[in-house]
Design an enzyme around this catalytic site. Structure first.
Site, PDB file in Angstrom:
ATOM      1  N   LYS A 170       0.726  -4.036  10.979  1.00  0.00           N
ATOM      2  CA  LYS A 170       2.072  -3.515  11.215  1.00  0.00           C
ATOM      3  C   LYS A 170       2.906  -4.563  11.944  1.00  0.00           C
ATOM      4  O   LYS A 170       2.464  -5.149  12.931  1.00  0.00           O
ATOM      5  CB  LYS A 170       2.006  -2.222  12.028  1.00  0.00           C
ATOM      6  CG  LYS A 170       3.355  -1.546  12.199  1.00  0.00           C
ATOM      7  CD  LYS A 170       3.206  -0.145  12.757  1.00  0.00           C
ATOM      8  CE  LYS A 170       4.554   0.540  12.927  1.00  0.00           C
ATOM      9  NZ  LYS A 170       5.306   0.607  11.652  1.00  0.00           N
ATOM     10  N   HIS A 199      -1.701   1.924  15.523  1.00  0.00           N
ATOM     11  CA  HIS A 199      -1.561   1.580  14.114  1.00  0.00           C
ATOM     12  C   HIS A 199      -2.526   0.462  13.727  1.00  0.00           C
ATOM     13  O   HIS A 199      -3.124  -0.194  14.578  1.00  0.00           O
ATOM     14  CB  HIS A 199      -0.126   1.127  13.808  1.00  0.00           C
ATOM     15  CG  HIS A 199       0.856   2.256  13.687  1.00  0.00           C
ATOM     16  ND1 HIS A 199       1.414   2.878  14.785  1.00  0.00           N
ATOM     17  CD2 HIS A 199       1.370   2.876  12.596  1.00  0.00           C
ATOM     18  CE1 HIS A 199       2.236   3.833  14.375  1.00  0.00           C
ATOM     19  NE2 HIS A 199       2.228   3.849  13.067  1.00  0.00           N
ATOM     20  N   ARG A 238       0.817  -1.216   0.000  1.00  0.00           N
ATOM     21  CA  ARG A 238       0.000   0.000   0.000  1.00  0.00           C
ATOM     22  C   ARG A 238       0.847   1.261   0.000  1.00  0.00           C
ATOM     23  O   ARG A 238       0.553   2.216  -0.720  1.00  0.00           O
ATOM     24  CB  ARG A 238      -0.957  -0.033   1.202  1.00  0.00           C
ATOM     25  CG  ARG A 238      -2.137  -0.985   0.999  1.00  0.00           C
ATOM     26  CD  ARG A 238      -2.988  -1.132   2.226  1.00  0.00           C
ATOM     27  NE  ARG A 238      -2.280  -1.838   3.294  1.00  0.00           N
ATOM     28  CZ  ARG A 238      -2.829  -2.185   4.452  1.00  0.00           C
ATOM     29  NH1 ARG A 238      -4.088  -1.875   4.697  1.00  0.00           N
ATOM     30  NH2 ARG A 238      -2.129  -2.828   5.357  1.00  0.00           N
TER      31      ARG A 238
END
EC number: 1.17.1.8
Length: 244
Positions: free
Chosen positions: A136, A132, A12
């Site tokens: 991650k 996050h 991404r």
């Protein structure tokens, strides 16, 4: 025109970086390099490589960029001392090449770090919370580690005592990670992108400094700034704040 190869182009962040490079009038996208592609072939003709991969093997990728004379703008976090040493060794024979390791490219996040380091000199207590998305890989985030390190350095220089904490019994991890004496807490939650809070407390008051990235396009101004400047900044630099 600056020719740019994007490594990790299928992810991404990589896709967003490719779009940003293609939209910039002074940059040209020379290669989109994925995990199964020939790295050396992809680096041919590139002046700058933007590295947006996972942490595994990133030291080898960056060292290869340096050996090929390609400047590296790196958004990958989770670096080890051994990985940094490998990059430094590659730079020793290519001192004209620049490598930027930036835990966060959002200009607001860089400013948060600066503001937090200044504010932390004036408060008795300080802790960091980073939030996050659940994909991650590393915790705490590179941004939070960098923030805590800057806060700790500023407090040492100002002669500020460690944050008070009378905890004597706690479950493992309950008080977060200890980064140079600053507590850092990690949240992983679906729907989040990248967020950070610095909480500062004194008698009768609290100051909260927060930055939110709601979309990965928030990182692109910093990425493009680094791509444009890195040729004039040889050697290893850690943190986008040195480019501002």
């Amino acid at each position: 025109m600056i020719s740019v190869a994007v490594i990790g182009a299928a992810g991404r962040m990589g896709k967003t970086t490719c779009d940003a490079v293609e939209a910039a009038a002074d940059l040209t996208l020379s290669a989109r390099i994925g995990s199964g592609d020939d790295l050396l072939a992809g680096l041919k003709g590139a002046q700058v490589a933007v590295v947006m991969t996972g942490p595994e093997g990133v030291d080898d990728i960056v060292a290869t960029c340096v050996e090929q004379g390609v400047h590296a703008v790196v958004g990958t976090t989770g670096w080890t001392e051994a990985g940094l040493a490998k990059v430094q060794a590659a730079l020793a024979s290519k001192p004209e090449v620049g490598v930027l390791l930036a835990p966060n490219f959002a200009l607001g996040a860089v400013l948060l770090m600066r503001f937090a380091a200044e504010a932390a000199k004036h408060f008795e207590s300080v802790e960091v919370v980073e939030l996050h998305h659940p994909n991650k890989a590393d915790a705490p985030s590179g941004t939070a580690r960098h923030t805590a390190q800057q806060i700790a350095a500023a407090r040492r220089e100002a002669g500020v005592a460690p944050s008070p904490d009378a905890t004597t019994a706690a479950l493992d991890g309950a008080r977060g990670a200890d980064v140079d004496g600053v507590r850092v807490h990690s949240v992983r939650l679906r729907g989040l992108v990248a967020h950070e809070e610095v909480l500062l407390g004194g008698p009768g008051e609290q100051l909260t400094i927060r930055h939110d990235s709601f979309d990965r396009i928030s990182f692109m101004p910093g990425v493009l700034l680094a791509v444009r400047q890195i040729a004039g900044r040889p050697g290893l630099v850690q943190g986008l704040e040195h480019y501002l």
